[in-house]
Design a protein around this motif. Sequence first.
Motif, PDB file in Angstrom:
ATOM      1  N   PRO A  46       0.741  -1.017   0.046  1.00 52.54           N
ATOM      2  CA  PRO A  46      -0.015  -0.027   0.130  1.00 52.54           C
ATOM      3  C   PRO A  46       0.845   1.367  -0.129  1.00 52.54           C
ATOM      4  CG  PRO A  46      -0.099  -0.925   2.321  1.00 52.54           C
ATOM      5  CD  PRO A  46       0.678  -1.996   1.232  1.00 52.54           C
ATOM      6  N   ARG A 111       3.037  -0.665  -6.154  1.00 48.41           N
ATOM      7  CA  ARG A 111       1.986  -0.139  -5.263  1.00 48.41           C
ATOM      8  C   ARG A 111       0.787  -0.871  -5.625  1.00 48.41           C
ATOM      9  NH1 ARG A 111      -0.055   5.496  -4.083  1.00 48.41           N
ATOM     10  NH2 ARG A 111      -1.530   4.958  -2.374  1.00 48.41           N
ATOM     11  N   ASP A 112       0.134  -1.364  -4.583  1.00 45.70           N
ATOM     12  CA  ASP A 112      -1.297  -1.914  -4.823  1.00 45.70           C
ATOM     13  C   ASP A 112      -2.334  -0.906  -4.930  1.00 45.70           C
ATOM     14  OD1 ASP A 112      -3.526  -3.352  -4.357  1.00 45.70           O
ATOM     15  OD2 ASP A 112      -2.971  -4.497  -2.705  1.00 45.70           O
ATOM     16  N   LEU A 113      -2.799  -0.939  -6.127  1.00 48.21           N
ATOM     17  CA  LEU A 113      -3.770   0.424  -6.275  1.00 48.21           C
ATOM     18  C   LEU A 113      -5.126  -0.082  -6.045  1.00 48.21           C
ATOM     19  CD1 LEU A 113      -2.232   1.001  -9.920  1.00 48.21           C
ATOM     20  CD2 LEU A 113      -1.903   2.275  -7.761  1.00 48.21           C
ATOM     21  N   ARG A 114      -5.471  -1.374  -5.326  1.00 52.55           N
ATOM     22  CA  ARG A 114      -6.690  -1.449  -4.961  1.00 52.55           C
ATOM     23  C   ARG A 114      -7.158  -0.585  -3.687  1.00 52.55           C
ATOM     24  NH1 ARG A 114      -6.560  -7.341  -3.092  1.00 52.55           N
ATOM     25  NH2 ARG A 114      -4.659  -6.563  -2.082  1.00 52.55           N
ATOM     26  N   GLU A 115      -8.442  -0.356  -3.577  1.00 53.76           N
ATOM     27  CA  GLU A 115      -8.876   0.605  -2.447  1.00 53.76           C
ATOM     28  C   GLU A 115      -8.477   0.010  -1.047  1.00 53.76           C
ATOM     29  OE1 GLU A 115     -13.095   2.567  -0.844  1.00 53.76           O
ATOM     30  OE2 GLU A 115     -12.772   1.945  -2.964  1.00 53.76           O
ATOM     31  N   GLN A 116      -7.913   0.867  -0.412  1.00 57.49           N
ATOM     32  CA  GLN A 116      -7.398   0.290   0.778  1.00 57.49           C
ATOM     33  C   GLN A 116      -8.227   1.013   2.047  1.00 57.49           C
ATOM     34  OE1 GLN A 116      -4.395  -1.645   1.121  1.00 57.49           O
ATOM     35  NE2 GLN A 116      -4.508  -1.517  -1.080  1.00 57.49           N
ATOM     36  N   THR A 117      -8.134   0.174   3.225  1.00 55.86           N
ATOM     37  CA  THR A 117      -8.816   0.464   4.510  1.00 55.86           C
ATOM     38  C   THR A 117      -7.617   0.792   5.567  1.00 55.86           C
ATOM     39  OG1 THR A 117      -9.005  -1.735   5.451  1.00 55.86           O
ATOM     40  CG2 THR A 117     -11.057  -0.675   4.126  1.00 55.86           C
ATOM     41  N   ASP A 120      -5.853  -2.423   6.029  1.00 50.82           N
ATOM     42  CA  ASP A 120      -5.214  -2.983   5.042  1.00 50.82           C
ATOM     43  C   ASP A 120      -3.733  -2.284   4.893  1.00 50.82           C
ATOM     44  OD1 ASP A 120      -7.457  -4.480   4.327  1.00 50.82           O
ATOM     45  OD2 ASP A 120      -8.015  -2.971   2.835  1.00 50.82           O
ATOM     46  N   LEU A 125       0.183  -7.872  -0.582  1.00 52.79           N
ATOM     47  CA  LEU A 125      -0.345  -9.119  -1.532  1.00 52.79           C
ATOM     48  C   LEU A 125       0.878  -9.681  -2.384  1.00 52.79           C
ATOM     49  CD1 LEU A 125      -2.676 -10.529  -2.937  1.00 52.79           C
ATOM     50  CD2 LEU A 125      -2.712  -8.741  -4.355  1.00 52.79           C
TER      51      LEU A 125
END
Length: 146
Positions: A46, A111-117, A120, A125
Motif C-alpha cells: 500500500p 504499489r497496490d492500487l486497490r482501495e485500502q482501508t 489494510d 499481496l
Amino acid sequence: MQHVKESIEKELHKKPPDSIRGFQPVALIRESDMHIVHLEVLLLVPEEPGTMLSQVGDLDNRLKTLLDALRIPKEQEIPENDYPQEVEKPYFYCLLEDDALITSLSVFADRDLREQTDKDKSHTLAIIRIHLEKSITTLRTMTWTC
C-alpha cells in the motif's frame, strides 16, 4: 500437476508424514524428487514507491516471512494451543519440504492500487510464479517418450 499429486499420494501410502503437534504436513516439492525451485515474487504494497523500506516492515522481513510460510513449519513455529482443524485433516499441504530448495529468487515490489482501508495498510499481496526444475538427471527423473 496431476503427476505431482499422484506421486505424493503414492508416497503417503508408503510412509505417512511425520506428525508435528497433531499436524501432518505434506510438501508438494520434496528433496527426494530431486527438484529445485526458482521463485518470481511480485509484492503489491500500500506504500508509495520508494517508501517501502521505511514503512510497515521492510522488504527483507516480508520476504523471510513469505519464504518461511511456503515450507513445512518447524515444531517451535506452531503456537502451543494450535490444533489441526477439520479442513487440515488428515494432511495439510505446503509448497516446499524445505526452503533450501529455493535456488533463485526474483522480487519486484509495486504499489497496490486497490482501495485500502486503515486495516489494510500493513497488508502485502504476494503473487508468486514458481519454476520447478530437475536438479539431477537420473532414470527416475528422466522424461521418456515412446
